[in-house]
Write a protein that holds these residues in place. Structure first.
Motif, PDB file in Angstrom:
ATOM      1  N   GLU A 105      -0.664  43.615 -20.954  1.00 35.58           N
ATOM      2  CA  GLU A 105      -0.755  42.729 -22.107  1.00 35.58           C
ATOM      3  C   GLU A 105      -0.983  43.552 -23.369  1.00 35.58           C
ATOM      4  OE1 GLU A 105      -1.976  40.025 -25.001  1.00 35.58           O
ATOM      5  OE2 GLU A 105      -3.563  41.211 -24.080  1.00 35.58           O
ATOM      6  N   PHE A 106      -0.479  43.067 -24.469  1.00 32.71           N
ATOM      7  CA  PHE A 106      -0.520  43.746 -25.758  1.00 32.71           C
ATOM      8  C   PHE A 106      -1.921  44.255 -26.106  1.00 32.71           C
ATOM      9  CE2 PHE A 106      -0.759  44.001 -30.347  1.00 32.71           C
ATOM     10  CZ  PHE A 106       0.468  44.500 -30.727  1.00 32.71           C
ATOM     11  N   ALA A 107      -2.915  43.399 -25.996  1.00 33.07           N
ATOM     12  CA  ALA A 107      -4.282  43.787 -26.380  1.00 33.07           C
ATOM     13  C   ALA A 107      -4.818  44.918 -25.515  1.00 33.07           C
ATOM     14  CB  ALA A 107      -5.216  42.580 -26.319  1.00 33.07           C
ATOM     15  N   ASP A 141      -2.771  46.773 -34.230  1.00 40.01           N
ATOM     16  CA  ASP A 141      -1.719  45.868 -33.761  1.00 40.01           C
ATOM     17  C   ASP A 141      -0.369  46.274 -34.346  1.00 40.01           C
ATOM     18  OD1 ASP A 141      -3.711  44.452 -32.473  1.00 40.01           O
ATOM     19  OD2 ASP A 141      -3.464  42.618 -33.635  1.00 40.01           O
ATOM     20  N   SER A 142      -0.364  46.583 -35.634  1.00 43.96           N
ATOM     21  CA  SER A 142       0.868  46.956 -36.315  1.00 43.96           C
ATOM     22  C   SER A 142       1.488  48.207 -35.713  1.00 43.96           C
ATOM     23  CB  SER A 142       0.584  47.176 -37.806  1.00 43.96           C
ATOM     24  OG  SER A 142       1.723  47.667 -38.456  1.00 43.96           O
ATOM     25  N   THR A 143       0.669  49.212 -35.480  1.00 42.89           N
ATOM     26  CA  THR A 143       1.176  50.463 -34.895  1.00 42.89           C
ATOM     27  C   THR A 143       1.711  50.231 -33.492  1.00 42.89           C
ATOM     28  OG1 THR A 143      -0.334  51.776 -36.232  1.00 42.89           O
ATOM     29  CG2 THR A 143       0.558  52.831 -34.264  1.00 42.89           C
ATOM     30  N   THR A 174       5.513  50.750 -32.222  1.00 43.98           N
ATOM     31  CA  THR A 174       5.744  51.662 -31.100  1.00 43.98           C
ATOM     32  C   THR A 174       6.513  50.966 -29.989  1.00 43.98           C
ATOM     33  OG1 THR A 174       3.739  52.892 -31.640  1.00 43.98           O
ATOM     34  CG2 THR A 174       4.615  53.167 -29.414  1.00 43.98           C
ATOM     35  N   LEU A 175       6.104  49.746 -29.650  1.00 41.59           N
ATOM     36  CA  LEU A 175       6.811  48.989 -28.621  1.00 41.59           C
ATOM     37  C   LEU A 175       8.247  48.701 -29.031  1.00 41.59           C
ATOM     38  CD1 LEU A 175       4.093  46.458 -27.388  1.00 41.59           C
ATOM     39  CD2 LEU A 175       5.071  48.381 -26.116  1.00 41.59           C
ATOM     40  N   SER A 176       8.450  48.357 -30.301  1.00 43.98           N
ATOM     41  CA  SER A 176       9.808  48.080 -30.789  1.00 43.98           C
ATOM     42  C   SER A 176      10.697  49.311 -30.670  1.00 43.98           C
ATOM     43  CB  SER A 176       9.768  47.617 -32.244  1.00 43.98           C
ATOM     44  OG  SER A 176       9.189  46.343 -32.340  1.00 43.98           O
ATOM     45  N   ALA A 177      10.150  50.467 -31.030  1.00 46.45           N
ATOM     46  CA  ALA A 177      10.924  51.708 -30.937  1.00 46.45           C
ATOM     47  C   ALA A 177      11.290  52.013 -29.489  1.00 46.45           C
ATOM     48  CB  ALA A 177      10.135  52.866 -31.543  1.00 46.45           C
TER      49      ALA A 177
END
Length: 118
Positions: A35-37, A47-49, A53-56
Protein backbone atom coordinates in the motif's frame (compact mmCIF):
# COMPACT_ATOMS: atom_id res chain seq x y z
CA UNK A 1 34.94 -4.21 -15.24
CA UNK A 2 36.84 -7.39 -14.74
CA UNK A 3 39.92 -5.85 -16.28
CA UNK A 4 40.18 -8.50 -19.00
CA UNK A 5 40.43 -7.34 -22.60
CA UNK A 6 37.11 -7.52 -24.41
CA UNK A 7 34.99 -7.55 -21.25
CA UNK A 8 32.31 -4.93 -21.10
CA UNK A 9 31.52 -3.20 -17.84
CA UNK A 10 28.41 -4.28 -15.93
CA UNK A 11 25.33 -2.36 -16.97
CA UNK A 12 23.50 -0.52 -14.23
CA UNK A 13 19.83 0.16 -14.86
CA UNK A 14 19.28 3.93 -15.17
CA UNK A 15 15.74 3.60 -13.82
CA UNK A 16 16.89 1.75 -10.69
CA UNK A 17 20.13 3.61 -10.09
CA UNK A 18 18.48 6.31 -7.95
CA UNK A 19 18.48 5.20 -4.28
CA UNK A 20 14.74 5.76 -3.76
CA UNK A 21 13.79 3.78 -6.85
CA UNK A 22 16.17 1.01 -5.88
CA UNK A 23 14.82 0.86 -2.31
CA UNK A 24 11.25 0.81 -3.59
CA UNK A 25 11.93 -1.96 -6.10
CA UNK A 26 13.83 -4.01 -3.51
CA UNK A 27 10.98 -3.65 -1.00
CA UNK A 28 8.37 -4.61 -3.59
CA UNK A 29 10.46 -7.61 -4.68
CA UNK A 30 9.90 -9.11 -1.24
CA UNK A 31 6.11 -8.82 -1.31
CA UNK A 32 3.31 -9.27 -3.78
CA UNK A 33 1.89 -5.81 -3.36
CA UNK A 34 2.25 -2.91 -0.93
CA UNK A 35 0.00 0.00 0.00
CA UNK A 36 1.11 3.54 -0.79
CA UNK A 37 1.46 4.65 2.84
CA UNK A 38 3.60 1.62 3.69
CA UNK A 39 5.95 2.40 0.80
CA UNK A 40 6.08 6.09 1.72
CA UNK A 41 6.96 5.29 5.32
CA UNK A 42 9.53 2.65 4.34
CA UNK A 43 11.32 5.01 1.93
CA UNK A 44 10.87 7.97 4.29
CA UNK A 45 9.73 10.26 1.50
CA UNK A 46 6.79 12.58 0.89
CA UNK A 47 3.57 11.54 -0.82
CA UNK A 48 4.54 13.69 -3.79
CA UNK A 49 7.97 12.10 -4.16
CA UNK A 50 6.54 8.59 -3.89
CA UNK A 51 3.84 9.41 -6.43
CA UNK A 52 6.45 10.69 -8.91
CA UNK A 53 8.70 7.69 -8.25
CA UNK A 54 5.87 5.21 -8.79
CA UNK A 55 4.81 7.00 -11.98
CA UNK A 56 8.34 6.86 -13.36
CA UNK A 57 8.67 3.15 -12.57
CA UNK A 58 5.19 2.47 -13.95
CA UNK A 59 6.14 4.15 -17.27
CA UNK A 60 9.10 1.77 -17.61
CA UNK A 61 6.88 -1.21 -16.91
CA UNK A 62 8.75 -2.05 -13.69
CA UNK A 63 5.83 -1.35 -11.36
CA UNK A 64 2.09 -1.76 -11.66
CA UNK A 65 -0.17 0.57 -9.71
CA UNK A 66 -3.69 -0.34 -8.64
CA UNK A 67 -6.20 2.06 -7.17
CA UNK A 68 -9.22 1.07 -5.15
CA UNK A 69 -11.04 1.52 -1.90
CA UNK A 70 -10.67 0.10 1.56
CA UNK A 71 -14.12 0.72 2.91
CA UNK A 72 -14.88 4.25 1.78
CA UNK A 73 -11.26 5.38 1.76
CA UNK A 74 -9.35 5.53 -1.52
CA UNK A 75 -6.12 3.55 -1.56
CA UNK A 76 -3.24 2.94 -3.95
CA UNK A 77 -1.23 -0.28 -4.12
CA UNK A 78 1.95 -1.00 -6.08
CA UNK A 79 3.58 -4.22 -7.18
CA UNK A 80 6.83 -5.04 -8.95
CA UNK A 81 6.15 -6.52 -12.37
CA UNK A 82 8.05 -9.45 -13.88
CA UNK A 83 9.94 -6.93 -16.02
CA UNK A 84 10.78 -4.99 -12.86
CA UNK A 85 11.96 -8.13 -11.07
CA UNK A 86 14.24 -9.01 -13.95
CA UNK A 87 15.61 -5.47 -14.13
CA UNK A 88 16.26 -5.46 -10.37
CA UNK A 89 18.06 -8.80 -10.59
CA UNK A 90 20.30 -7.52 -13.41
CA UNK A 91 20.96 -4.24 -11.59
CA UNK A 92 21.93 -6.00 -8.36
CA UNK A 93 24.17 -8.39 -10.30
CA UNK A 94 25.90 -5.41 -11.93
CA UNK A 95 26.43 -3.78 -8.52
CA UNK A 96 27.87 -7.02 -7.17
CA UNK A 97 30.21 -7.33 -10.15
CA UNK A 98 31.45 -3.78 -9.59
CA UNK A 99 32.08 -4.57 -5.92
CA UNK A 100 33.79 -7.88 -6.74
CA UNK A 101 36.02 -6.20 -9.33
CA UNK A 102 37.00 -3.55 -6.79
CA UNK A 103 37.82 -6.24 -4.21
CA UNK A 104 39.97 -8.11 -6.75
CA UNK A 105 41.75 -4.92 -7.78
CA UNK A 106 42.40 -3.97 -4.16
CA UNK A 107 43.84 -7.43 -3.54
CA UNK A 108 46.44 -6.86 -6.25
CA UNK A 109 47.75 -3.63 -4.72
CA UNK A 110 51.26 -4.29 -3.45
CA UNK A 111 51.21 -1.49 -0.90
CA UNK A 112 47.59 -1.80 0.19
CA UNK A 113 45.18 1.12 0.04
CA UNK A 114 46.81 4.43 -0.81
CA UNK A 115 46.52 7.37 1.54
CA UNK A 116 45.10 10.46 -0.12
CA UNK A 117 46.57 13.80 0.70
CA UNK A 118 49.53 12.34 2.60
Amino acid sequence: MSGRAGDSPPTLDRELHHPTRLALAAYLSACGEAEFAVLRDYCQISDSTLSKTLSALEKTGYVSVRKGYLGKRPRTWAALTLTGRRALTRHLAALEEIAATARRAAGTCADGPSEAGG
